[in-house]
Write a protein that holds these residues in place. Structure first.
Motif, mmCIF file in Angstrom:
data_model
loop_
_atom_site.group_PDB
_atom_site.id
_atom_site.type_symbol
_atom_site.label_atom_id
_atom_site.label_comp_id
_atom_site.label_asym_id
_atom_site.label_seq_id
_atom_site.Cartn_x
_atom_site.Cartn_y
_atom_site.Cartn_z
ATOM 1 N N LEU A 104 19.068 -4.810 18.166
ATOM 2 C CA LEU A 104 19.371 -5.622 17.048
ATOM 3 C C LEU A 104 18.872 -6.983 17.638
ATOM 4 C CD1 LEU A 104 22.778 -4.618 16.264
ATOM 5 C CD2 LEU A 104 20.610 -4.342 14.876
ATOM 6 N N ILE A 105 19.529 -7.694 18.773
ATOM 7 C CA ILE A 105 18.370 -8.678 19.345
ATOM 8 C C ILE A 105 17.065 -8.363 19.144
ATOM 9 C CG2 ILE A 105 18.508 -10.365 21.094
ATOM 10 C CD1 ILE A 105 21.792 -9.088 21.327
ATOM 11 N N ILE A 106 16.620 -7.055 19.781
ATOM 12 C CA ILE A 106 14.991 -7.547 19.514
ATOM 13 C C ILE A 106 14.569 -8.028 18.548
ATOM 14 C CG2 ILE A 106 12.698 -6.444 19.821
ATOM 15 C CD1 ILE A 106 15.060 -5.682 22.267
ATOM 16 N N ASP A 107 15.113 -6.854 17.428
ATOM 17 C CA ASP A 107 14.912 -6.789 15.891
ATOM 18 C C ASP A 107 14.891 -8.230 15.397
ATOM 19 O OD1 ASP A 107 14.126 -4.385 15.880
ATOM 20 O OD2 ASP A 107 15.890 -3.832 14.531
ATOM 21 N N GLU A 108 15.999 -8.685 15.411
ATOM 22 C CA GLU A 108 15.842 -10.711 15.006
ATOM 23 C C GLU A 108 15.183 -11.331 15.824
ATOM 24 O OE1 GLU A 108 16.905 -13.864 13.070
ATOM 25 O OE2 GLU A 108 18.034 -11.483 12.221
ATOM 26 N N CYS A 109 15.097 -10.758 17.123
ATOM 27 C CA CYS A 109 13.767 -11.740 17.782
ATOM 28 C C CYS A 109 12.433 -11.986 17.180
ATOM 29 C CB CYS A 109 13.255 -11.637 19.732
ATOM 30 S SG CYS A 109 14.813 -12.399 20.875
ATOM 31 N N LEU A 110 11.857 -10.198 15.895
ATOM 32 C CA LEU A 110 10.631 -10.271 15.848
ATOM 33 C C LEU A 110 10.605 -11.274 14.407
ATOM 34 C CD1 LEU A 110 9.874 -6.846 16.864
ATOM 35 C CD2 LEU A 110 8.846 -8.593 17.828
ATOM 36 N N ARG A 111 12.086 -11.532 13.761
ATOM 37 C CA ARG A 111 12.112 -11.588 12.249
ATOM 38 C C ARG A 111 12.115 -13.361 12.616
ATOM 39 N NH1 ARG A 111 14.800 -14.908 10.002
ATOM 40 N NH2 ARG A 111 16.231 -15.249 11.859
ATOM 41 N N SER A 112 12.482 -13.379 13.421
ATOM 42 C CA SER A 112 11.812 -15.345 14.474
ATOM 43 C C SER A 112 10.516 -15.508 14.431
ATOM 44 C CB SER A 112 13.249 -15.462 15.182
ATOM 45 O OG SER A 112 14.341 -15.513 14.902
ATOM 46 N N SER A 113 9.826 -14.917 15.152
ATOM 47 C CA SER A 113 8.267 -15.011 15.157
ATOM 48 C C SER A 113 7.243 -13.879 15.128
ATOM 49 C CB SER A 113 8.488 -14.881 16.902
ATOM 50 O OG SER A 113 7.164 -15.150 16.901
ATOM 51 N N PRO A 114 7.024 -14.592 13.378
ATOM 52 C CA PRO A 114 6.315 -13.988 12.961
ATOM 53 C C PRO A 114 4.936 -13.406 13.571
ATOM 54 C CG PRO A 114 7.010 -15.812 11.721
ATOM 55 C CD PRO A 114 7.261 -15.957 12.990
ATOM 56 N N GLY A 115 4.596 -13.976 15.092
ATOM 57 C CA GLY A 115 2.904 -13.824 15.496
ATOM 58 C C GLY A 115 3.565 -12.777 16.000
ATOM 59 N N VAL A 116 4.571 -12.804 16.849
ATOM 60 C CA VAL A 116 5.135 -12.394 17.798
ATOM 61 C C VAL A 116 5.055 -10.525 17.538
ATOM 62 C CG1 VAL A 116 6.202 -11.288 19.661
ATOM 63 C CG2 VAL A 116 6.109 -13.855 19.666
ATOM 64 N N SER A 117 5.505 -10.609 16.509
ATOM 65 C CA SER A 117 5.999 -9.918 15.161
ATOM 66 C C SER A 117 4.693 -8.255 15.140
ATOM 67 C CB SER A 117 6.753 -9.669 14.148
ATOM 68 O OG SER A 117 6.953 -8.933 13.242
ATOM 69 N N ARG A 118 3.892 -9.470 14.694
ATOM 70 C CA ARG A 118 2.320 -9.150 14.802
ATOM 71 C C ARG A 118 1.907 -7.845 15.313
ATOM 72 N NH1 ARG A 118 1.973 -13.269 10.822
ATOM 73 N NH2 ARG A 118 1.566 -14.737 13.098
ATOM 74 N N ALA A 119 2.321 -8.776 16.597
ATOM 75 C CA ALA A 119 1.752 -8.161 17.780
ATOM 76 C C ALA A 119 2.523 -6.920 18.190
ATOM 77 C CB ALA A 119 1.744 -9.173 18.986
ATOM 78 N N PHE A 120 3.812 -7.165 17.855
ATOM 79 C CA PHE A 120 4.662 -5.917 18.429
ATOM 80 C C PHE A 120 4.525 -4.532 17.756
ATOM 81 C CE2 PHE A 120 8.723 -3.831 19.100
ATOM 82 C CZ PHE A 120 8.683 -3.932 20.212
ATOM 83 N N THR A 121 3.894 -5.193 16.261
ATOM 84 C CA THR A 121 3.704 -4.500 15.540
ATOM 85 C C THR A 121 2.498 -3.316 15.001
ATOM 86 O OG1 THR A 121 3.973 -5.547 13.627
ATOM 87 C CG2 THR A 121 6.574 -4.498 14.753
ATOM 88 N N ARG A 122 1.608 -4.275 15.442
ATOM 89 C CA ARG A 122 0.477 -3.241 15.354
ATOM 90 C C ARG A 122 -0.510 -2.245 15.609
ATOM 91 N NH1 ARG A 122 -3.844 -4.782 19.191
ATOM 92 N NH2 ARG A 122 -3.535 -5.701 20.926
ATOM 93 N N LYS A 123 -1.120 -1.537 15.729
ATOM 94 C CA LYS A 123 -1.519 -0.680 15.556
ATOM 95 C C LYS A 123 -2.750 -0.694 17.178
ATOM 96 C CE LYS A 123 -1.321 2.582 12.037
ATOM 97 N NZ LYS A 123 -2.633 2.929 10.547
ATOM 98 N N ILE A 124 -2.512 0.245 18.219
ATOM 99 C CA ILE A 124 -2.927 -0.219 19.367
ATOM 100 C C ILE A 124 -4.490 0.717 19.309
ATOM 101 C CG2 ILE A 124 -2.751 0.396 22.091
ATOM 102 C CD1 ILE A 124 -0.475 -0.187 21.514
ATOM 103 N N LEU A 125 -4.699 2.222 18.317
ATOM 104 C CA LEU A 125 -5.571 2.932 18.656
ATOM 105 C C LEU A 125 -5.577 2.700 16.842
ATOM 106 C CD1 LEU A 125 -4.370 5.322 21.362
ATOM 107 C CD2 LEU A 125 -6.376 3.600 21.512
#
Length: 125
Positions: A104-125
């Motif tokens: 839950l805390i990680i999700d809120e961190c991602l919500r708070s940082s769109p740039g990190v969220s995009r990097a975190f959720t992008r497809k690697i392959l």
């Protein structure tokens, strides 16, 4: 080694501090409160022997930084064994609360940082 990189957690916490809303959802608020009242333990030296301490990190400057530090403790305990394995069978509800709270805390961190969220959720392959 000059080629190694490490996350700057203190800077990340400072960058999202004004956007991180621990009260964004009731579940997140409960998770944050749980972490602050029942911080995950970390390994320490006690009289020359390894032991566990459940104290809050003293170096954190903001509550956001503190929560991120505590999530990192959970990750270290899972990835490196130690407390998680030791306490898993004795206190499974504690382990589950720490794992679910971390997510839950990680999700809120991602919500708070769109740039990190995009990097975190992008497809690697």
């Amino acid at each position: 080694d000059g080629n190694c990189v490490e996350p700057d957690w203190k800077r990340f916490a400072a960058d999202i501090d004004n956007l991180f809303d621990k009260d964004n959802t009731p579940m997140l608020a409960r998770a944050c409160e749980y972490f602050l009242v029942n911080p995950p333990h970390h390994q320490v030296l006690i009289s020359g022997a390894l032991g566990w301490s459940g104290c809050l990190p003293r170096k954190a400057h903001t509550e956001t930084e503190l929560l991120i530090d505590l999530v990192r403790r959970v990750r270290e305990n899972i990835c490196h064994g130690g407390e998680y394995n030791e306490r898993l069978h004795k206190e499974p509800a504690l382990s589950e609360a720490l794992l679910r709270g971390s997510l839950l805390i990680i999700d809120e961190c991602l919500r708070s940082s769109p740039g990190v969220s995009r990097a975190f959720t992008r497809k690697i392959l």
